[in-house]
Design a protein around this motif. Structure first.
Motif, mmCIF file in Angstrom:
data_model
loop_
_atom_site.group_PDB
_atom_site.id
_atom_site.type_symbol
_atom_site.label_atom_id
_atom_site.label_comp_id
_atom_site.label_asym_id
_atom_site.label_seq_id
_atom_site.Cartn_x
_atom_site.Cartn_y
_atom_site.Cartn_z
ATOM 1 N N LYS A 1 -15.811 -1.022 -5.169
ATOM 2 C CA LYS A 1 -15.250 -1.364 -6.643
ATOM 3 C C LYS A 1 -15.443 -0.273 -7.203
ATOM 4 O O LYS A 1 -14.486 0.091 -8.278
ATOM 5 N N GLU A 2 -16.467 0.713 -7.192
ATOM 6 C CA GLU A 2 -16.377 1.765 -8.239
ATOM 7 C C GLU A 2 -15.362 2.758 -7.839
ATOM 8 O O GLU A 2 -14.614 3.157 -8.699
ATOM 9 N N LEU A 3 -15.034 2.893 -6.753
ATOM 10 C CA LEU A 3 -13.570 3.797 -6.399
ATOM 11 C C LEU A 3 -12.571 3.046 -6.685
ATOM 12 O O LEU A 3 -11.715 3.858 -7.209
ATOM 13 N N LEU A 4 -12.309 1.717 -6.604
ATOM 14 C CA LEU A 4 -11.234 1.216 -7.182
ATOM 15 C C LEU A 4 -11.229 1.319 -8.696
ATOM 16 O O LEU A 4 -9.818 1.476 -9.189
ATOM 17 N N THR A 5 -12.227 1.405 -9.521
ATOM 18 C CA THR A 5 -12.121 1.324 -10.604
ATOM 19 C C THR A 5 -11.574 2.574 -11.051
ATOM 20 O O THR A 5 -10.994 2.774 -12.222
ATOM 21 N N TYR A 6 -12.067 3.783 -10.398
ATOM 22 C CA TYR A 6 -11.661 5.248 -10.774
ATOM 23 C C TYR A 6 -9.916 5.360 -10.454
ATOM 24 O O TYR A 6 -9.395 6.335 -11.071
ATOM 25 N N ASN A 7 -9.487 4.546 -9.569
ATOM 26 C CA ASN A 7 -8.126 4.721 -9.358
ATOM 27 C C ASN A 7 -7.588 5.680 -8.852
ATOM 28 O O ASN A 7 -6.582 6.326 -9.232
ATOM 29 N N GLU A 8 -8.528 6.521 -8.233
ATOM 30 C CA GLU A 8 -7.976 7.974 -7.796
ATOM 31 C C GLU A 8 -7.846 8.098 -6.221
ATOM 32 O O GLU A 8 -6.860 9.042 -5.808
ATOM 33 N N LEU A 9 -8.298 7.137 -5.346
ATOM 34 C CA LEU A 9 -8.037 7.043 -3.967
ATOM 35 C C LEU A 9 -7.229 5.849 -3.576
ATOM 36 O O LEU A 9 -7.317 4.955 -4.139
ATOM 37 N N SER A 10 -6.297 5.949 -2.570
ATOM 38 C CA SER A 10 -5.804 4.893 -2.087
ATOM 39 C C SER A 10 -6.484 4.134 -1.388
ATOM 40 O O SER A 10 -7.800 4.578 -1.127
ATOM 41 N N LEU A 11 -6.279 2.788 -1.018
ATOM 42 C CA LEU A 11 -7.013 1.980 -0.428
ATOM 43 C C LEU A 11 -7.520 2.414 1.092
ATOM 44 O O LEU A 11 -8.652 2.360 1.566
ATOM 45 N N SER A 12 -6.555 3.199 1.800
ATOM 46 C CA SER A 12 -6.572 3.686 3.028
ATOM 47 C C SER A 12 -7.547 4.924 2.971
ATOM 48 O O SER A 12 -8.549 4.978 3.753
ATOM 49 N N GLU B 1 -16.072 4.611 5.631
ATOM 50 C CA GLU B 1 -16.190 4.407 7.098
ATOM 51 C C GLU B 1 -15.872 2.712 7.676
ATOM 52 O O GLU B 1 -16.595 2.381 8.325
ATOM 53 N N TYR B 2 -14.902 2.444 6.994
ATOM 54 C CA TYR B 2 -14.468 0.909 7.626
ATOM 55 C C TYR B 2 -13.291 1.542 8.838
ATOM 56 O O TYR B 2 -12.819 2.368 8.649
ATOM 57 N N SER B 3 -13.316 0.692 9.816
ATOM 58 C CA SER B 3 -12.366 0.760 10.884
ATOM 59 C C SER B 3 -10.949 0.627 10.592
ATOM 60 O O SER B 3 -10.371 1.183 11.247
ATOM 61 N N SER B 4 -10.611 0.018 9.476
ATOM 62 C CA SER B 4 -9.280 -0.217 8.905
ATOM 63 C C SER B 4 -9.211 -0.638 7.508
ATOM 64 O O SER B 4 -10.321 -1.060 7.111
ATOM 65 N N VAL B 5 -8.037 -0.620 6.980
ATOM 66 C CA VAL B 5 -7.897 -1.251 5.795
ATOM 67 C C VAL B 5 -7.877 -2.663 5.777
ATOM 68 O O VAL B 5 -8.530 -3.134 4.733
ATOM 69 N N GLN B 6 -7.706 -3.094 6.836
ATOM 70 C CA GLN B 6 -7.728 -4.835 6.951
ATOM 71 C C GLN B 6 -9.155 -5.031 7.102
ATOM 72 O O GLN B 6 -9.421 -6.195 6.297
ATOM 73 N N HIS B 7 -9.972 -4.406 7.738
ATOM 74 C CA HIS B 7 -11.401 -4.873 7.846
ATOM 75 C C HIS B 7 -12.046 -4.735 6.405
ATOM 76 O O HIS B 7 -12.848 -5.680 6.046
ATOM 77 N N LEU B 8 -11.941 -3.862 5.522
ATOM 78 C CA LEU B 8 -12.206 -3.431 4.227
ATOM 79 C C LEU B 8 -11.899 -4.635 3.349
ATOM 80 O O LEU B 8 -12.763 -5.263 2.747
ATOM 81 N N SER B 9 -10.541 -4.982 3.356
ATOM 82 C CA SER B 9 -9.682 -5.917 2.877
ATOM 83 C C SER B 9 -10.565 -7.341 2.769
ATOM 84 O O SER B 9 -10.825 -8.085 2.173
ATOM 85 N N GLN B 10 -10.875 -7.647 4.024
ATOM 86 C CA GLN B 10 -11.370 -8.905 4.539
ATOM 87 C C GLN B 10 -12.940 -8.957 3.882
ATOM 88 O O GLN B 10 -13.364 -10.004 3.441
ATOM 89 N N GLN B 11 -13.560 -7.845 4.020
ATOM 90 C CA GLN B 11 -14.889 -7.878 3.697
ATOM 91 C C GLN B 11 -15.112 -8.251 2.034
ATOM 92 O O GLN B 11 -15.993 -8.703 1.394
ATOM 93 N N PHE B 12 -13.868 -7.333 1.452
ATOM 94 C CA PHE B 12 -14.053 -7.197 0.091
ATOM 95 C C PHE B 12 -13.561 -8.645 -0.482
ATOM 96 O O PHE B 12 -14.256 -9.142 -1.247
ATOM 97 N N LYS B 13 -12.670 -9.219 0.379
ATOM 98 C CA LYS B 13 -12.364 -10.637 -0.217
ATOM 99 C C LYS B 13 -13.600 -11.658 -0.034
ATOM 100 O O LYS B 13 -13.783 -12.520 -0.896
ATOM 101 N N LYS B 14 -13.921 -11.638 1.151
ATOM 102 C CA LYS B 14 -15.353 -12.448 1.396
ATOM 103 C C LYS B 14 -16.514 -12.289 0.430
ATOM 104 O O LYS B 14 -16.850 -13.415 -0.004
#
Length: 186
Positions: free
Chosen positions: A132-143, A150-163
């Motif tokens: 959330k902190e990194l998303l708020t800074y808006n300096e990095l892409s989701l990838s 250290e997520y295995s993929s963007v999809q894994h990050l997105s799933q865990q974030f949504k959950k």
């Protein structure tokens, strides 16, 4: 002598604790997240003054060995997630065993019975707060965030974030009010 303090979660906390130690007239060698290495044993009135000062600003001296251990687990996870600039290839369980010199199953059972959640769930919540902190800074892409965290993929990050949040990372990034939790409330 070591003191253990609950709710120390950031570098500013360390500064505040140092200030309280100085006010109470207690000399120290160093202050880390959750613990203070004192030069010598303070007088009872100094400890009492320190405890009052800490309580007034939301901290707590810990006396119980199990509480101290749980706080150490939390501080290791917080440091790993929020302050680590480089990846650690070890599993969390192995890292905790190494740093605390205790069996992970014991740590896990103690943590769960004290906190009401598993160590893994606590670590996930800390990672999501960091995302959330990194998303708020808006300096990095989701990838890039997925790689850094250290997520295995963007999809894994997105799933865990949504959950955890009920939102996708993109939806969170678009919010005007980014609701983040203080680290001691995660």
């Amino acid at each position: 002598m070591q003191l253990y303090i609950k709710n120390m979660v950031c570098d500013r906390c360390i500064l505040v604790i140092k200030e309280q130690l100085n006010k109470a007239g207690i000399p120290y060698h160093k202050v880390n997240l959750g613990e203070v290495e004192l030069e010598n044993e303070p007088a009872p009135d100094q400890l009492d003054n320190l405890n009052k000062g800490l309580t007034a600003i939301g901290f707590e001296l810990l006396d119980d060995k199990k509480e101290k251990l749980v706080e150490k687990v939390k501080n290791i996870i917080i440091s790993l997630v929020h302050r680590s600039g480089e990846g650690n290839n070890k599993k969390l369980s192995a890292l905790l065993e190494e740093k605390l010199q205790l069996d992970y199953h014991y740590l896990s059972n103690l943590f769960s019975s004290t906190e009401g959640i598993t160590i893994e769930k606590y670590a996930i919540r800390q990672r999501i707060e960091r995302v959330k902190e990194l998303l708020t800074y808006n300096e990095l892409s989701l990838s890039e965030i997925a790689d850094q965290m250290e997520y295995s993929s963007v999809q894994h990050l997105s799933q865990q974030f949504k959950k955890e949040t009920g939102l996708t990372p993109s939806q969170f990034r678009e919010l005007k009010d980014k609701f983040r939790k203080p680290l001691d409330k995660v």
